[in-house]
Design a protein around this motif. Structure first.
Motif, mmCIF file in Angstrom:
data_model
loop_
_atom_site.group_PDB
_atom_site.id
_atom_site.type_symbol
_atom_site.label_atom_id
_atom_site.label_comp_id
_atom_site.label_asym_id
_atom_site.label_seq_id
_atom_site.Cartn_x
_atom_site.Cartn_y
_atom_site.Cartn_z
ATOM 1 N N GLN A 1 0.839 -1.206 0.000
ATOM 2 C CA GLN A 1 0.000 0.000 0.000
ATOM 3 C C GLN A 1 0.875 1.257 0.000
ATOM 4 N N VAL A 2 1.974 1.192 0.760
ATOM 5 C CA VAL A 2 2.891 2.343 0.816
ATOM 6 C C VAL A 2 3.552 2.547 -0.544
ATOM 7 N N LYS A 3 3.978 1.428 -1.166
ATOM 8 C CA LYS A 3 4.666 1.516 -2.453
ATOM 9 C C LYS A 3 3.762 2.085 -3.529
ATOM 10 N N GLU A 4 2.510 1.692 -3.498
ATOM 11 C CA GLU A 4 1.554 2.144 -4.519
ATOM 12 C C GLU A 4 0.947 3.493 -4.186
ATOM 13 N N GLY A 5 1.361 4.100 -3.073
ATOM 14 C CA GLY A 5 0.870 5.420 -2.694
ATOM 15 C C GLY A 5 -0.548 5.417 -2.173
ATOM 16 N N LYS A 6 -1.002 4.268 -1.693
ATOM 17 C CA LYS A 6 -2.368 4.184 -1.164
ATOM 18 C C LYS A 6 -2.412 4.415 0.346
ATOM 19 N N GLY A 7 -1.262 4.265 1.004
ATOM 20 C CA GLY A 7 -1.205 4.452 2.450
ATOM 21 C C GLY A 7 0.145 5.019 2.859
ATOM 22 N N ARG A 8 0.214 5.475 4.114
ATOM 23 C CA ARG A 8 1.445 6.102 4.600
ATOM 24 C C ARG A 8 1.703 5.658 6.025
ATOM 25 N N LEU A 9 2.962 5.227 6.266
ATOM 26 C CA LEU A 9 3.384 4.885 7.620
ATOM 27 C C LEU A 9 3.881 6.124 8.356
ATOM 28 N N LEU A 10 3.849 6.048 9.681
ATOM 29 C CA LEU A 10 4.388 7.124 10.507
ATOM 30 C C LEU A 10 5.871 7.295 10.179
ATOM 31 N N PRO A 11 6.278 8.460 9.698
ATOM 32 C CA PRO A 11 7.690 8.648 9.327
ATOM 33 C C PRO A 11 8.578 8.779 10.562
#
Length: 567
Positions: free
Chosen positions: A514-524
């Motif tokens: 999901q992060v790779k496809e830009g659908k989600g974001r983890l806490l940086p």
């Protein structure tokens, strides 16, 4: 007895010598004028008195036999009257002050075939390296040489002025007879009232504050045949090196002398501004009465509101940050006839040397100037973002306080988390990666009236910023957010192999996809594997190492949002 004063004795000896050979043509003095000043108002003539430095060496081997430099004292003599060896009498003629020349003297114009004193051997060819320091004559008048002069000179000294100056006084021999520096006090007097020797009265006229002069006073305009005490012998020419510190007339108004103005001054002080400056305060005699430097703290005040003496309030207008001024305040604009207790005497003229550290107005915003912005600047920093940035933090006078260059890596912060001062937070917002900014932060956006470690009270700060890296953030309390709508239903999308259960490896693969496809974001700012493992553990309610649909539904029922402790 000095080598150069033995000419007469040499001449007596040489008449007794019989030469039994046929000598060739006698050589003359050879002069190499290897350093001639551009300006030469006067050349050495016969009967002139001169002061000069020299190194004397043998032509044969370069060995030094005498040196005024080694003795630490210039040589003084009269030219053309046989007080020097003949070669030197010839070699010094037509020389200019500050000229350097090399004089090669054959034996018959030096010490001949006899030599002298066990120092000069027979038939020695001598080489003198000479620097001429001064010329004078009994017909001389006062000589004035300006060493330095300020670019701006609003007034020059005249008779009836009160002057304060520093001086060093020497005789022609170089011996000192007086110095204001050694007394740590200026010499203070009125001009034109006969309080000084005539030559000094003349030499001090027409000077600017800050000007440096050499004033050479011949004996008949100094102390003449009587001399002065034990320090100044009769018929002594006096040499003064003078620095004019101040000039004041009883009719003077406030005197402001601009000492230094930084380049690029875009704003000057006005009424209502709050200013921080350092100062040294002295009386006209140079005695100090106060100093902010000694307290290691600036003087801070509002301008134009009567918080300081009238003269200072007036002088503080129109200043630049970093500017230095000398302010002379007459008594009626200072403390008048009353003075201030034991600190300021009655009718005292006050002299302030001030240095403006910074100033601001209580209404000033944060001033942001972008000095470089990449062409591709679509993604900019905002609240919750994790950023890396380089910075230099300085005072407005250029004093560096802090710098990210002092550390191994750029600084990291999360915008909106109150981890930096508000002014810096504002300056870092809206930046794209690679952008550089200059940000001026007034104290009410910085560390305020109290300051902080290393930051003085009420200090205006200047930041140079560069955004190095930007990681878009998640709201506080969250570990992962969807960028848009997530899969619905969620569990089948998570169960990548369709076996109705999701172990940690499969869960991790799903989240990273999901992060790779830009659908989600983890806490940086945190290790992704650790965050994902915490998320998984929160879903694995029975702690059996896998998530089933029941556990996910139960968790979703408890909260609609994926928070820091939830998915």
């Amino acid at each position: 007895m000095d080598l150069m004063t033995l000419t007469v004795l040499f001449c007596l000896h040489v008449t007794l010598v019989t030469v039994n050979c046929n000598p060739g043509p006698l050589e003359d003095v050879v002069i190499d004028r290897y350093d001639i000043p551009k300006i030469c108002p006067r050349e050495v003539q016969t009967e002139d008195f001169i002061r000069y430095h020299f190194n004397g060496t043998f032509s044969a081997d370069g060995k030094k036999f005498d040196s005024s430099h080694d003795r630490g004292k210039a040589f003084i003599s009269q030219v053309g009257l046989g007080r020097l060896i003949t070669g030197m009498d010839r070699g010094l003629l037509s020389m200019c002050v500050n000229e350097r020349r090399r004089i090669k003297i054959p034996p018959h114009l030096a010490y001949g075939s006899i030599g002298t004193g066990g120092v000069i051997p027979p038939d020695a060819v001598l080489v003198y390296d000479v620097l001429l320091l001064d010329i004078w004559n009994t017909q001389d008048t006062v000589q004035i040489r300006t060493l330095s002069k300020p670019a701006s000179c609003n007034r020059t000294t005249v008779a009836s002025d009160f002057v304060r100056y520093h001086y060093n006084g020497t005789l022609l021999s170089g011996a000192a007879f007086g110095s204001s520096h050694s007394k740590n006090s200026t010499y203070d007097t009125y001009l034109g009232q006969g309080d000084l020797i005539k030559g000094m009265e003349e030499g001090l006229l027409g000077m600017c504050v800050g000007e440096r002069r050499i004033i050479i006073v011949p004996p008949f305009l100094a102390y003449g045949e009587t001399g002065q005490g034990t320090q100044v012998p009769p018929q002594a020419t006096l040499v003064f090196q003078v620095l004019l510190v101040d000039v004041f007339n009883p009719k003077d108004d406030l005197i402001v002398e601009v000492k230094e103005v930084p380049e690029g001054c875009s704003r000057r002080t006005v009424t209502g501004d709050y200013i921080r400056y350092h100062y040294n305060g002295t009386f006209q005699d140079g005695t100090a009465f106060d100093s902010s430097y000694k307290r290691n703290s600036t003087y801070n005040t509002y301008i134009g509101k009567g918080y300081v003496i009238q003269g200072m309030d007036k002088a503080l207008h129109g200043l630049c940050i970093g500017e230095k001024r000398k302010i002379t305040i007459p008594p009626h604009m200072a403390y008048g006839q009353e003075g201030v207790g034991d600190l300021i005497p009655s009718s005292a003229v006050l002299v302030f040397n001030i240095h403006v550290i910074d100033f601001h107005n209580p209404e000033d915003p944060v001033d942001i100037k972008s000095t470089y912005k990449p062409e591709d600047c679509k993604v900019t920093s905002e609240a919750d973002d994790l950023i890396q940035y380089r910075y230099n933090c300085s005072m407005m006078d250029g004093t560096l306080l802090y710098s990210s260059d002092h550390y191994e890596s750029p600084s990291i912060t999360t915008l909106g988390a109150n981890k930096v001062i508000l002014g810096l937070e504002k300056g870092l917002s809206g930046m794209c990666v690679g952008e550089r900014r200059e940000v001026v932060v007034p104290p009410h956006w910085g560390h305020g009236e109290n300051g902080a470690g290393g930051v003085p009270r009420s200090a205006v700060l200047f930041f140079e910023l560069e955004l190095v890296e930007l990681q878009k953030g998640v709201p506080e309390g969250y570990m992962f957010v969807w960028l848009g709508d997530g899969p619905d239903p969620l569990f089948p999308a998570m169960d990548l192999n369709g076996d109705k259960e999701v172990p940690l490896e499969e869960f991790s693969a799903f989240i990273m996809l999901q992060v790779k496809e830009g659908k989600g974001r983890l806490l940086p700012g945190f290790d992704a594997d650790s965050i994902i493992k915490d998320m998984f553990n929160n879903q694995d309610r029975n702690e059996d190492g896998k998530i089933v649909e029941y556990e996910l539904k139960l968790k979703v029922d408890e909260s609609e949002q994926v928070k820091r402790d939830e998915l």
